[in-house]
Design a protein around this motif. Structure first.
Motif, PDB file in Angstrom:
ATOM      1  N   VAL B 269       0.843  -1.205   0.000  1.00  0.00           N
ATOM      2  CA  VAL B 269       0.000   0.000   0.000  1.00  0.00           C
ATOM      3  C   VAL B 269       0.874   1.250   0.000  1.00  0.00           C
ATOM      4  O   VAL B 269       1.888   1.313   0.693  1.00  0.00           O
ATOM      5  CB  VAL B 269      -0.903   0.018   1.257  1.00  0.00           C
ATOM      6  N   SER B 270       0.483   2.229  -0.800  1.00  0.00           N
ATOM      7  CA  SER B 270       1.163   3.523  -0.774  1.00  0.00           C
ATOM      8  C   SER B 270       0.114   4.614  -0.917  1.00  0.00           C
ATOM      9  O   SER B 270      -1.056   4.335  -1.171  1.00  0.00           O
ATOM     10  CB  SER B 270       2.196   3.605  -1.904  1.00  0.00           C
ATOM     11  N   LYS B 271       0.554   5.844  -0.750  1.00  0.00           N
ATOM     12  CA  LYS B 271      -0.365   6.973  -0.853  1.00  0.00           C
ATOM     13  C   LYS B 271      -0.899   7.038  -2.283  1.00  0.00           C
ATOM     14  O   LYS B 271      -0.119   6.985  -3.241  1.00  0.00           O
ATOM     15  CB  LYS B 271       0.391   8.262  -0.515  1.00  0.00           C
ATOM     16  N   PRO B 272      -2.207   7.139  -2.467  1.00  0.00           N
ATOM     17  CA  PRO B 272      -2.744   7.164  -3.833  1.00  0.00           C
ATOM     18  C   PRO B 272      -2.224   8.371  -4.607  1.00  0.00           C
ATOM     19  O   PRO B 272      -2.134   9.462  -4.058  1.00  0.00           O
ATOM     20  CB  PRO B 272      -4.261   7.256  -3.623  1.00  0.00           C
ATOM     21  N   ASP B 273      -1.868   8.134  -5.864  1.00  0.00           N
ATOM     22  CA  ASP B 273      -1.265   9.197  -6.670  1.00  0.00           C
ATOM     23  C   ASP B 273      -1.740   9.022  -8.111  1.00  0.00           C
ATOM     24  O   ASP B 273      -1.079   8.389  -8.931  1.00  0.00           O
ATOM     25  CB  ASP B 273       0.267   9.075  -6.558  1.00  0.00           C
ATOM     26  N   ASN B 383      -5.280   1.505  -2.916  1.00  0.00           N
ATOM     27  CA  ASN B 383      -4.532   2.539  -2.191  1.00  0.00           C
ATOM     28  C   ASN B 383      -5.456   3.611  -1.620  1.00  0.00           C
ATOM     29  O   ASN B 383      -5.279   4.053  -0.485  1.00  0.00           O
ATOM     30  CB  ASN B 383      -3.488   3.182  -3.108  1.00  0.00           C
ATOM     31  N   HIS B 387      -5.522   3.634   2.273  1.00  0.00           N
ATOM     32  CA  HIS B 387      -4.877   4.842   2.795  1.00  0.00           C
ATOM     33  C   HIS B 387      -5.840   5.631   3.670  1.00  0.00           C
ATOM     34  O   HIS B 387      -5.464   6.173   4.723  1.00  0.00           O
ATOM     35  CB  HIS B 387      -4.368   5.708   1.631  1.00  0.00           C
ATOM     36  N   SER B 388      -7.077   5.681   3.250  1.00  0.00           N
ATOM     37  CA  SER B 388      -8.087   6.389   4.044  1.00  0.00           C
ATOM     38  C   SER B 388      -8.249   5.734   5.419  1.00  0.00           C
ATOM     39  O   SER B 388      -8.504   6.414   6.416  1.00  0.00           O
ATOM     40  CB  SER B 388      -9.401   6.407   3.254  1.00  0.00           C
ATOM     41  N   THR B 391      -4.787   6.098   7.759  1.00  0.00           N
ATOM     42  CA  THR B 391      -4.498   7.453   8.248  1.00  0.00           C
ATOM     43  C   THR B 391      -5.581   7.919   9.221  1.00  0.00           C
ATOM     44  O   THR B 391      -5.660   9.096   9.551  1.00  0.00           O
ATOM     45  CB  THR B 391      -4.411   8.442   7.065  1.00  0.00           C
ATOM     46  N   GLN B 475     -12.832   6.765  -0.537  1.00  0.00           N
ATOM     47  CA  GLN B 475     -12.238   7.505   0.567  1.00  0.00           C
ATOM     48  C   GLN B 475     -13.272   7.718   1.670  1.00  0.00           C
ATOM     49  O   GLN B 475     -13.001   7.502   2.849  1.00  0.00           O
ATOM     50  CB  GLN B 475     -11.795   8.857   0.016  1.00  0.00           C
TER      51      GLN B 475
END
Lengths: 495, 495
Positions: B269-273, B383, B387-388, B391, B475
């Motif tokens: 998993v990484s920050k969505p981009d 992601n 990510h949501s 965090t 999200q």
């Protein structure tokens, strides 16, 4: 009398549903369970779903489908003056009306009940054409009638249950019957004067069942192909249908009505006349009132008829679509089984069929008009083949006769062997003559439920006028068949 | 060592095929029977057919189909720079090559083996991607994996046969297991460190089977979802796969490998981009060599793995198409059953899929490229959702943790309840909080084979990132879930 609910009836038909089907249990995992909600619980008005493993429709790689639709079957050869240029439909991701299926809906998971627009069409069609004579009927799509037959067998038959079948019939159904452990028992057909089901034999069989069959349970079902019976081509008269339904009521069994091509009602054989093919055209009203045979459904007041339909013969087999109409409790059983075996039918097939029928043909009436166009093509092709046979030396010499060819896509052809002939032995030998002349047919005895039972009636062929490429081929096939028969008889039934 | 034929092996796996399947008999009626041909018999070189009830293709009302194909999934929102205008295929009545399916072929009756071009594609795909380690394997199409699971159950399991399942699993399969009278028995998963199948438990269970289960037969099959296990999200390591296959050899059982979305291999998993979504792109060679998990098929030297695939998750569910790969004798059993239950899969679905894949994507490699595009969309959406969650305050407070989300479309989310908590009671209560916040999830315990067996591990949710409309929705769903968990824990696990 207007249709009533079978709930008021006693006994209901529930005891005729198989134990297997009734005892089936199902576990689900995704359904909301609101039992024991806290006092101050209030659900969100617009919940978001992270539950089902259902891909978003934007994952599907299809954005638009355009289908060019023919105005008539065989339009280039049989109806060259009726070609419509640019006769197409366009299907977008989202359907434009409730009668249409969009791509996103077709490509998504669907219910065993069918996509709403497809189901809606089937309900309206049945309501108009074959409405049961009671209130609480239902229907469910199938993957064609082969699938439908297996589902009917599962819903009704337990191991050692007995099902009666016309002595010659669609033999692959016996595979499904044996698969559930049930026992197929033949009942007689009558081959005289166009032929019919032998009601007297059935009545006697049922009334004396336990003397005649001391080791068998009383029949739980009767499987019938009442219109253009496969393989004989004969059709049950209205009186026969009434009488059989009455016997079903008295002896408490289910009628499984298989009617794949009964919509193709054909007038008496005449000389083929391509230029005037439309002389046989009739209106939808005329067709429904005076041509279409009466489904057993329309006689049914108690929910004991299960009618199997298929879109294979009046639209296209590759769709793998059909449907079953019957009592809602039987359909419920079939729905449960469908959730285990087939799940929903193909969404792409439902999309192609439903959108052509609703957007191009024009709904139920338009579909019936399409069926009437199919009927015209079948009338012509039947005339070409049968005319080629009845103008032959074999026919003139009375070596063969036509059992029946007044509907569907088959004709039964009787070989007039002398009394005492071994039908099976001679048909096997004659078949080598057919193969030598170059024509493939189905030998009647291969479709006997029990050849010992039916040996004396097994002197016929099934021929089909659906597949041939064109009129010439049909005519030639008829000649080859007749010439082979003529030579065989001239040669004293020797090769 | 190169693959060998299992014919050389002793014992074969034939004794693991169900008695039901082996004893099934079939009657046909249309096959030519050349036994006893007269000495001077010579068949015609070009016979005409009046035998089968197969409508001529000119009866089918479809003349042309045009399909507009997307270049990427979610192409308008995730890949707006990669839209190809006019990216369509045209399908005529007759296919232009052996790799293409024409309309006439698709709409006609077909074999349960699938139309030749579809079957050819599936064979080439399996050969390239998951080739079994023995010679005499085969495959057969299904109407999707639900149908495939039922066919696997029929082929292997007789009444009172035992099948092992991962303790949490795709529960609808137990409906098919009970339908054939077999007995589902759970085996343990390991939830530590990303999770895996608990091999030690299985080994102990098998070695001490008769002491532990004196009234049950030794297991005949083990059902596994080895990649992105449903519902936990965990994936079997390569070592686990080797060890389980070894146990299958020692204890003589079939492995039913269900792999609906294992092709979707996801990086950590990484920050969505969104702008750099293609950074995760890899080549087909790289994908096959280093990303795709090793199918049990590739370990199989004896024909004891039955692999179920579906096109539902990497193309579209509404096609109702999948396939089963396994030993040719098992596939033969499934072929027989298919001829009773489903018959051939939809021709229109085969046409849509095969022609897009062969004419637009470019065959096996092109299809793998499409899968890699699907993978990119799934990486991004995974992601966004995860990510949501990670965090959130709930995650920071260690109220929840991610079991695994490194492939497929599901993540398992563990609720870190204090020791001694009644998992099921609290999950039920928490679910009302989810419904209040407006997010639907699957509660782990609802997918337990036997809740008594799995109560202590039933502290998790399954969440799916496949269905949501867009990133915002994902999200928001993640926030709602996390906020509900946070409030629930803050409130001492009360509503």
């Amino acid at each position: 009398m207007s249709p009533i609910s079978t709930e008021a009836l006693s006994p209901s038909i529930d005891h005729l549903i198989s134990k297997r089907s009734k005892s089936r249990t199902f576990r689900h995992f995704g359904l909301a369970d609101l039992e024991g909600a806290p006092a101050d619980f209030k659900p969100h008005p617009k919940p978001l779903s992270l539950s089902f493993g259902k891909p978003n429709e934007q994952y599907f790689p299809i954005d638009k489908i355009t289908v060019d639709v023919d105005n008539y079957p065989f339009q280039k050869t049989l109806f060259p003056n009726d070609i419509l240029e640019g006769n197409s439909i366009t299907i977008q991701r989202n359907g434009e009306s409730l009668q249409e299926i969009g791509i996103d809906e077709a490509l998504q998971y669907g219910e065993v009940n069918g996509l709403p627009a497809f189901r809606d069409f089937l309900l309206k069609f049945t309501e108009k054409v074959n409405k049961p004579n009671y209130h609480d009927w239902d229907l469910i799509p199938t993957n064609g009638s082969g699938d439908g037959l297996n589902k009917a067998a599962d819903a009704i038959l337990d191991p050692n249950d007995v099902i009666l079948l016309e002595e010659f019939t669609f033999i692959p159904f016996t595979n499904a019957i044996r698969n559930v452990g049930a026992i197929p028992v033949p009942t007689k057909l009558n081959f005289d004067k166009g032929g019919d089901f032998n009601v007297e034999y059935l009545q006697d069989l049922l009334e004396n069942w336990h003397q005649l069959n001391p080791n068998l349970k009383k029949p739980k079902a009767l499987y019938l192909i009442p219109t253009c019976q496969n393989p004989t081509g004969l059709t049950h008269s209205y009186q026969t249908r009434e009488k059989i339904y009455e016997l079903a009521q008295i002896h408490d069994f289910i009628i499984i009505e298989d009617d794949p091509y009964g919509y193709l009602t054909l007038p008496p054989v005449s000389k083929p006349d391509l230029a005037n093919i439309k002389d046989f055209d009739i209106s939808v009203d005329e067709y429904l009132a005076n041509h279409l045979n009466h489904s057993y459904l329309k006689l049914d007041t108690h929910g004991r008829v299960l009618r199997l339909e298929t879109l294979s013969k009046v639209f296209a087999p590759g769709l793998r679509l059909g449907f079953i109409v019957g009592h809602s409790n039987v359909i419920k059983s079939i729905r449960g089984y469908s959730n285990i075996v087939t799940r929903a039918p193909s969404g792409t097939s439902q999309l192609i069929f439903t959108n052509i029928v609703t957007k191009k043909f024009g709904g139920v009436d338009g579909y019936l008009q399409w069926i009437l166009k199919m009927r015209l093509a079948y009338i012509h092709r039947r005339n070409v083949l049968i005319h080629s046979i009845i103008t032959s030396k074999a026919y003139e010499s009375n070596y063969l006769s036509i059992i029946n060819c007044d509907s569907g896509m088959f004709a039964g052809i009787k070989l007039n062997f002398p009394q005492g002939t071994d039908n099976v032995e001679k048909l096997k030998l004659l078949n080598f003559k057919f193969l030598q002349y170059g024509v493939n047919v189905v030998l009647g005895f291969k479709m006997a439920v029990d050849l010992d039972f039916s040996h004396s009636n097994a002197n016929f062929l099934r021929i089909c006028f659906a597949a041939a490429e064109n009129d010439l081929e049909l005519q030639e096939a008829g000649s080859r068949l007749s010439n082979a028969v003529f030579e065989f008889f001239q040669n004293d039934l020797q090769f």
